[in-house]
Design an enzyme around this catalytic site. Structure first.
Site, PDB file in Angstrom:
ATOM      1  N   ASN A 267     -28.074  -1.304  -1.927  1.00  0.00           N
ATOM      2  CA  ASN A 267     -27.397  -2.303  -2.743  1.00  0.00           C
ATOM      3  C   ASN A 267     -28.004  -2.291  -4.136  1.00  0.00           C
ATOM      4  O   ASN A 267     -29.127  -1.816  -4.335  1.00  0.00           O
ATOM      5  CB  ASN A 267     -27.545  -3.695  -2.116  1.00  0.00           C
TER       6      ASN A 267
ATOM      7  N   CYS B 111      11.617  -3.369   5.197  1.00  0.00           N
ATOM      8  CA  CYS B 111      11.332  -2.573   6.387  1.00  0.00           C
ATOM      9  C   CYS B 111      12.410  -1.508   6.578  1.00  0.00           C
ATOM     10  O   CYS B 111      13.605  -1.776   6.413  1.00  0.00           O
ATOM     11  CB  CYS B 111      11.275  -3.489   7.607  1.00  0.00           C
TER      12      CYS B 111
ATOM     13  N   GLU C 299     -29.015  -4.813  -5.735  1.00  0.00           N
ATOM     14  CA  GLU C 299     -30.117  -5.771  -5.793  1.00  0.00           C
ATOM     15  C   GLU C 299     -30.333  -6.366  -4.417  1.00  0.00           C
ATOM     16  O   GLU C 299     -29.541  -6.150  -3.496  1.00  0.00           O
ATOM     17  CB  GLU C 299     -29.791  -6.881  -6.802  1.00  0.00           C
TER      18      GLU C 299
ATOM     19  N   CYS D 212       9.815  -7.747  12.041  1.00  0.00           N
ATOM     20  CA  CYS D 212       9.592  -7.056  13.320  1.00  0.00           C
ATOM     21  C   CYS D 212       8.124  -6.736  13.578  1.00  0.00           C
ATOM     22  O   CYS D 212       7.760  -6.322  14.680  1.00  0.00           O
ATOM     23  CB  CYS D 212      10.424  -5.776  13.380  1.00  0.00           C
TER      24      CYS D 212
ATOM     25  N   ASP E  37      -9.340   0.132  -0.099  1.00  0.00           N
ATOM     26  CA  ASP E  37      -8.948   1.134  -1.101  1.00  0.00           C
ATOM     27  C   ASP E  37      -8.722   2.534  -0.544  1.00  0.00           C
ATOM     28  O   ASP E  37      -8.231   3.421  -1.251  1.00  0.00           O
ATOM     29  CB  ASP E  37      -9.983   1.187  -2.231  1.00  0.00           C
TER      30      ASP E  37
ATOM     31  N   HIS F  89     -10.441  -4.967   7.053  1.00  0.00           N
ATOM     32  CA  HIS F  89      -9.564  -5.808   6.225  1.00  0.00           C
ATOM     33  C   HIS F  89      -8.221  -5.148   5.950  1.00  0.00           C
ATOM     34  O   HIS F  89      -7.446  -5.650   5.135  1.00  0.00           O
ATOM     35  CB  HIS F  89     -10.252  -6.147   4.895  1.00  0.00           C
TER      36      HIS F  89
ATOM     37  N   TYR G 198      -0.248  -6.725  -5.814  1.00  0.00           N
ATOM     38  CA  TYR G 198      -0.630  -5.611  -4.950  1.00  0.00           C
ATOM     39  C   TYR G 198      -0.059  -4.280  -5.435  1.00  0.00           C
ATOM     40  O   TYR G 198      -0.695  -3.231  -5.246  1.00  0.00           O
ATOM     41  CB  TYR G 198      -0.223  -5.899  -3.497  1.00  0.00           C
TER      42      TYR G 198
END
Length: 294
Positions: free
Chosen positions: A259, A207, A261, A169, A143, A158, A102
């Site tokens: 799109n 955190c 396709e 926490c 993104d 997402h 990530y």
């Protein structure tokens, strides 16, 4: 089926046949819809009349910005595909490896910019808001390119690469640090021969809430996890009131698919515009001649 595909199908199904239990008459209407049209003039007429526009976007809208998808042939980070790393189990086994993955994605995205499709959507939202009309973007992308383009009414189902959630926490916070923590500086190279950094847990993102210091994780929906019910509730409300829906990747409302396709769902839509989104969306969302700008 991937999380991306299942979520797309769920949203398309909601737009197509309604969010509430459909009557037999409505179901029959759905099944008898004509094949989609690629007539831009007809779409523009529907666009000019719409008061509440919902735009559902997926990876296709960001492809022209050079965003890697980690799907299909060659879609690997090192020797793993996303579905092998983007799981709670993978994070529990090896949080260092998952954070390298990530961190790499975050660093890549910091160098990417919105393309004409993102910009056209954001400009459309700004323009129509002055006319008392609304645009909501419901995106599966993590993104933040819609946000960077200026979109305000944005539902990220997402999550986001640039948010973290504490495993202790539960605090969720925006995080644009580069690198996200000192131990990840220079890490995350995607080449297959790269060795894992094996960073100790205590050196991974922590955190910053007072007295917590819990291990942070990306605030994204991983494979095997459920979508945030609060976000889904907002999505359902928007799909119930929309009178035009654009699917960038039926309750009687016009649905337009943009799109590269055709897809298995294409024949369910009123409109289908093939080609790169950065080419097809700008003219579709440009100011209509009947619009009154105050």
């Amino acid at each position: 089926m991937s999380l991306f595909q299942s979520t797309t199908r769920r949203l398309v199904s909601q737009v197509y046949c309604g969010l509430k239990a459909a009557s037999s008459k409505k179901q029959k209407f759905c099944l008898e819809m004509a094949r989609p049209s690629s007539n831009m003039a007809d779409f523009r007429e529907a666009f000019a009349k719409a008061k509440h526009i919902a735009i559902i976007t997926g990876a296709g809208v960001s492809a022209e910005s050079g965003v890697p998808t980690f799907r299909g042939a060659g879609g690997f980070w090192r020797k793993w595909q996303a579905q092998e790393l983007a799981t709670p189990e993978a994070f529990a086994r090896n949080p260092s490896r998952v954070w390298e993955f990530y961190h790499y994605r975050r660093e890549v995205m910091l160098s990417k910019h919105p393309n004409p499709a993102h910009i056209a959507i954001a400009e459309c939202e700004r323009r129509l808001s002055k006319q008392g009309r609304s645009v909501v973007v419901i995106t599966q992308n993590i993104d933040e390119l819609h946000r960077k383009a200026g979109t305000k009414h944005l539902l990220e189902i997402h999550g986001s690469l640039f948010k973290t959630r504490c495993t202790n926490c539960g605090n969720v916070a925006a995080n644009y640090k580069s690198p996200i923590c000192p131990a990840l500086a220079g890490k995350g190279a995607p080449d297959p021969g790269t060795e894992d950094a094996t960073i100790p847990v205590e050196d991974l993102p922590q955190c910053e809430e007072d007295g917590c210091n819990g291990l942070l994780r990306p605030h994204v929906v991983w494979f095997g996890e459920t979508l945030d019910p609060n976000i889904l509730t907002e999505v359902e409300k928007e799909l119930e009131i929309c009178d035009l829906c654009l699917v960038v990747s039926a309750r009687g409302v016009p649905v337009a698919e943009f799109n590269m396709e055709a897809t298995p769902a294409t024949n369910r839509f009123r409109f289908h515009f093939p080609g790169p989104c950065g080419t097809t969306l700008p003219p579709a969302l440009a100011r209509h001649q009947t619009e009154i700008i105050s």
